[in-house]
Scaffold this motif. Structure first.
Motif, PDB file in Angstrom:
ATOM      1  N   VAL A 190     -29.276   0.205 -34.462  1.00  0.00           N
ATOM      2  CA  VAL A 190     -28.966   0.196 -33.010  1.00  0.00           C
ATOM      3  C   VAL A 190     -30.165   0.384 -32.349  1.00  0.00           C
ATOM      4  CG1 VAL A 190     -26.491   0.886 -33.110  1.00  0.00           C
ATOM      5  CG2 VAL A 190     -28.367   2.576 -32.747  1.00  0.00           C
ATOM      6  N   LEU A 191     -31.360   0.983 -33.065  1.00  0.00           N
ATOM      7  CA  LEU A 191     -32.720   1.219 -32.714  1.00  0.00           C
ATOM      8  C   LEU A 191     -33.746   0.329 -33.198  1.00  0.00           C
ATOM      9  CD1 LEU A 191     -32.382   4.828 -32.960  1.00  0.00           C
ATOM     10  CD2 LEU A 191     -32.060   3.783 -30.815  1.00  0.00           C
ATOM     11  N   VAL A 192     -33.598  -0.165 -34.092  1.00  0.00           N
ATOM     12  CA  VAL A 192     -34.803  -0.816 -34.718  1.00  0.00           C
ATOM     13  C   VAL A 192     -33.922  -2.240 -35.247  1.00  0.00           C
ATOM     14  CG1 VAL A 192     -36.400  -1.177 -36.943  1.00  0.00           C
ATOM     15  CG2 VAL A 192     -36.022   1.040 -35.680  1.00  0.00           C
ATOM     16  N   ALA A 193     -34.406  -3.552 -34.806  1.00  0.00           N
ATOM     17  CA  ALA A 193     -33.798  -4.801 -35.550  1.00  0.00           C
ATOM     18  C   ALA A 193     -33.763  -4.882 -36.839  1.00  0.00           C
ATOM     19  CB  ALA A 193     -34.647  -5.870 -35.023  1.00  0.00           C
ATOM     20  N   GLU A 194     -32.798  -5.308 -37.470  1.00  0.00           N
ATOM     21  CA  GLU A 194     -32.407  -5.464 -39.008  1.00  0.00           C
ATOM     22  C   GLU A 194     -33.490  -6.046 -39.573  1.00  0.00           C
ATOM     23  OE1 GLU A 194     -28.603  -6.110 -40.527  1.00  0.00           O
ATOM     24  OE2 GLU A 194     -27.573  -4.950 -38.837  1.00  0.00           O
ATOM     25  N   ASP A 195     -34.241  -7.115 -39.041  1.00  0.00           N
ATOM     26  CA  ASP A 195     -35.366  -7.577 -39.906  1.00  0.00           C
ATOM     27  C   ASP A 195     -36.514  -6.879 -40.030  1.00  0.00           C
ATOM     28  OD1 ASP A 195     -35.814  -8.012 -37.356  1.00  0.00           O
ATOM     29  OD2 ASP A 195     -36.846 -10.035 -37.391  1.00  0.00           O
ATOM     30  N   HIS A 196     -36.618  -5.518 -39.373  1.00  0.00           N
ATOM     31  CA  HIS A 196     -37.786  -4.516 -39.537  1.00  0.00           C
ATOM     32  C   HIS A 196     -37.159  -3.200 -40.497  1.00  0.00           C
ATOM     33  CE1 HIS A 196     -40.343  -6.339 -36.571  1.00  0.00           C
ATOM     34  NE2 HIS A 196     -39.123  -6.883 -35.797  1.00  0.00           N
ATOM     35  N   LEU A 197     -35.849  -3.330 -41.169  1.00  0.00           N
ATOM     36  CA  LEU A 197     -35.607  -2.534 -41.685  1.00  0.00           C
ATOM     37  C   LEU A 197     -35.696  -2.966 -43.390  1.00  0.00           C
ATOM     38  CD1 LEU A 197     -32.418  -1.460 -39.965  1.00  0.00           C
ATOM     39  CD2 LEU A 197     -34.540  -0.182 -39.959  1.00  0.00           C
ATOM     40  N   TYR A 198     -35.837  -2.030 -44.106  1.00  0.00           N
ATOM     41  CA  TYR A 198     -36.192  -2.345 -45.581  1.00  0.00           C
ATOM     42  C   TYR A 198     -35.583  -1.283 -46.620  1.00  0.00           C
ATOM     43  CZ  TYR A 198     -39.975  -5.614 -43.965  1.00  0.00           C
ATOM     44  OH  TYR A 198     -40.380  -6.596 -43.280  1.00  0.00           O
ATOM     45  N   PHE A 199     -35.188  -1.787 -47.674  1.00  0.00           N
ATOM     46  CA  PHE A 199     -34.826  -0.928 -48.887  1.00  0.00           C
ATOM     47  C   PHE A 199     -36.118  -0.893 -49.917  1.00  0.00           C
ATOM     48  CE2 PHE A 199     -30.138  -1.806 -47.941  1.00  0.00           C
ATOM     49  CZ  PHE A 199     -30.106  -0.683 -47.509  1.00  0.00           C
ATOM     50  N   ARG A 200     -36.829  -2.177 -49.664  1.00  0.00           N
ATOM     51  CA  ARG A 200     -38.151  -2.156 -50.537  1.00  0.00           C
ATOM     52  C   ARG A 200     -39.099  -3.016 -49.507  1.00  0.00           C
ATOM     53  NH1 ARG A 200     -36.912  -3.534 -56.823  1.00  0.00           N
ATOM     54  NH2 ARG A 200     -36.100  -1.347 -57.276  1.00  0.00           N
ATOM     55  N   LEU A 201     -40.216  -2.673 -49.435  1.00  0.00           N
ATOM     56  CA  LEU A 201     -41.155  -3.216 -48.470  1.00  0.00           C
ATOM     57  C   LEU A 201     -41.418  -4.508 -49.212  1.00  0.00           C
ATOM     58  CD1 LEU A 201     -43.489  -0.406 -47.604  1.00  0.00           C
ATOM     59  CD2 LEU A 201     -41.870  -1.626 -46.114  1.00  0.00           C
ATOM     60  N   THR A 202     -41.634  -5.707 -48.477  1.00  0.00           N
ATOM     61  CA  THR A 202     -41.997  -6.851 -49.041  1.00  0.00           C
ATOM     62  C   THR A 202     -43.592  -7.071 -48.953  1.00  0.00           C
ATOM     63  OG1 THR A 202     -42.093  -7.993 -46.803  1.00  0.00           O
ATOM     64  CG2 THR A 202     -40.106  -8.066 -48.045  1.00  0.00           C
ATOM     65  N   ALA A 203     -44.203  -7.934 -49.927  1.00  0.00           N
ATOM     66  CA  ALA A 203     -45.654  -8.072 -49.817  1.00  0.00           C
ATOM     67  C   ALA A 203     -46.169  -8.262 -48.515  1.00  0.00           C
ATOM     68  CB  ALA A 203     -46.008  -9.228 -50.708  1.00  0.00           C
ATOM     69  N   ASN A 204     -45.560  -8.936 -47.605  1.00  0.00           N
ATOM     70  CA  ASN A 204     -46.132  -9.206 -46.250  1.00  0.00           C
ATOM     71  C   ASN A 204     -45.438  -8.387 -45.218  1.00  0.00           C
ATOM     72  OD1 ASN A 204     -43.810 -10.467 -46.522  1.00  0.00           O
ATOM     73  ND2 ASN A 204     -44.222 -12.270 -45.507  1.00  0.00           N
ATOM     74  N   PHE A 205     -44.953  -7.175 -45.344  1.00  0.00           N
ATOM     75  CA  PHE A 205     -44.504  -6.484 -44.273  1.00  0.00           C
ATOM     76  C   PHE A 205     -45.184  -6.125 -43.312  1.00  0.00           C
ATOM     77  CE2 PHE A 205     -46.403  -3.035 -46.215  1.00  0.00           C
ATOM     78  CZ  PHE A 205     -46.448  -1.950 -45.315  1.00  0.00           C
ATOM     79  N   GLN A 206     -46.449  -6.203 -43.228  1.00  0.00           N
ATOM     80  CA  GLN A 206     -47.207  -5.976 -42.256  1.00  0.00           C
ATOM     81  C   GLN A 206     -47.470  -6.781 -41.167  1.00  0.00           C
ATOM     82  OE1 GLN A 206     -48.272  -6.255 -45.691  1.00  0.00           O
ATOM     83  NE2 GLN A 206     -49.776  -4.814 -46.233  1.00  0.00           N
ATOM     84  N   GLU A 207     -47.035  -8.128 -41.659  1.00  0.00           N
ATOM     85  CA  GLU A 207     -47.100  -9.042 -40.583  1.00  0.00           C
ATOM     86  C   GLU A 207     -46.054  -9.154 -39.481  1.00  0.00           C
ATOM     87  OE1 GLU A 207     -46.909 -12.809 -42.829  1.00  0.00           O
ATOM     88  OE2 GLU A 207     -48.640 -12.138 -44.082  1.00  0.00           O
ATOM     89  N   SER A 208     -44.999  -8.232 -39.736  1.00  0.00           N
ATOM     90  CA  SER A 208     -43.835  -8.066 -38.726  1.00  0.00           C
ATOM     91  C   SER A 208     -43.522  -6.535 -38.553  1.00  0.00           C
ATOM     92  CB  SER A 208     -42.584  -8.786 -39.125  1.00  0.00           C
ATOM     93  OG  SER A 208     -41.666  -8.465 -38.323  1.00  0.00           O
ATOM     94  N   LEU A 209     -44.226  -5.989 -37.680  1.00  0.00           N
ATOM     95  CA  LEU A 209     -44.272  -4.482 -37.646  1.00  0.00           C
ATOM     96  C   LEU A 209     -43.510  -4.038 -36.234  1.00  0.00           C
ATOM     97  CD1 LEU A 209     -47.778  -3.141 -38.686  1.00  0.00           C
ATOM     98  CD2 LEU A 209     -45.676  -3.105 -39.993  1.00  0.00           C
ATOM     99  N   PRO A 210     -42.668  -3.190 -36.133  1.00  0.00           N
ATOM    100  CA  PRO A 210     -42.767  -1.943 -37.033  1.00  0.00           C
ATOM    101  C   PRO A 210     -41.719  -2.338 -38.416  1.00  0.00           C
ATOM    102  CG  PRO A 210     -40.946  -1.707 -35.224  1.00  0.00           C
ATOM    103  CD  PRO A 210     -41.834  -2.766 -35.037  1.00  0.00           C
ATOM    104  N   ALA A 211     -42.242  -1.527 -39.154  1.00  0.00           N
ATOM    105  CA  ALA A 211     -41.143  -1.458 -40.515  1.00  0.00           C
ATOM    106  C   ALA A 211     -40.746  -0.124 -40.963  1.00  0.00           C
ATOM    107  CB  ALA A 211     -42.183  -2.110 -41.708  1.00  0.00           C
ATOM    108  N   VAL A 212     -39.500  -0.004 -41.189  1.00  0.00           N
ATOM    109  CA  VAL A 212     -38.683   1.228 -41.474  1.00  0.00           C
ATOM    110  C   VAL A 212     -38.419   1.030 -43.027  1.00  0.00           C
ATOM    111  CG1 VAL A 212     -37.055   2.828 -41.028  1.00  0.00           C
ATOM    112  CG2 VAL A 212     -38.301   1.753 -39.115  1.00  0.00           C
ATOM    113  N   LEU A 213     -38.723   1.758 -43.953  1.00  0.00           N
ATOM    114  CA  LEU A 213     -38.194   1.873 -45.310  1.00  0.00           C
ATOM    115  C   LEU A 213     -37.192   3.189 -45.297  1.00  0.00           C
ATOM    116  CD1 LEU A 213     -38.609   1.004 -48.164  1.00  0.00           C
ATOM    117  CD2 LEU A 213     -40.352   2.613 -48.527  1.00  0.00           C
TER     118      LEU A 213
END
Length: 123
Positions: free
Chosen positions: A15-38
């Protein structure tokens, strides 16, 4: 059986962070779409009616202030529980380690971490 803490926390903070910014494992290119929440959780293999799990949240953002703000918003939201999700009830959440800055190897990204304990009820 207890709910998946990772899945329930995902739903609770989506409800606070879009699901495409939530991770169970970071992807190799996660930095391209910040924020990222693991989201990572260690759950006991068995439990009684109540079980306590360890939850770690890592926040990655473009600036220190953005990462710190998001970490504090997520912290306040998680601690305001309980959270009733489609995966089950997160009965009680408390901080083991409040959000704090972690040096990140890439000077272009800021990182904050927090560690929680989460009580769940068997479903």
């Amino acid at each position: 059986m207890h709910p998946s803490v990772e899945d329930a926390v995902w739903e609770a903070i989506a409800v606070l962070v879009a699901e495409d910014h939530l991770y169970f494992r970071l992807t190799a290119n996660f930095q391209e779409s910040l924020p990222a929440v693991l989201i990572r959780a260690e759950q006991p293999s068995a439990g009684d009616v109540l079980a306590t799990s360890r939850l770690q949240i890592e926040i990655y953002h473009q600036t220190r202030n953005d990462a710190k703000t998001l970490a504090r918003v997520l912290d306040a939201h998680l601690l305001s529980g309980p959270h009733d999700t489609s995966h089950g009830l997160l009965d009680r959440i408390w901080a083991d380690t409040p959000p704090n800055e972690v040096p990140y190897y890439d000077g272009q990204i800021s990182q904050f971490n927090a560690v929680y304990r989460v009580d769940t009820r068997a479903v």
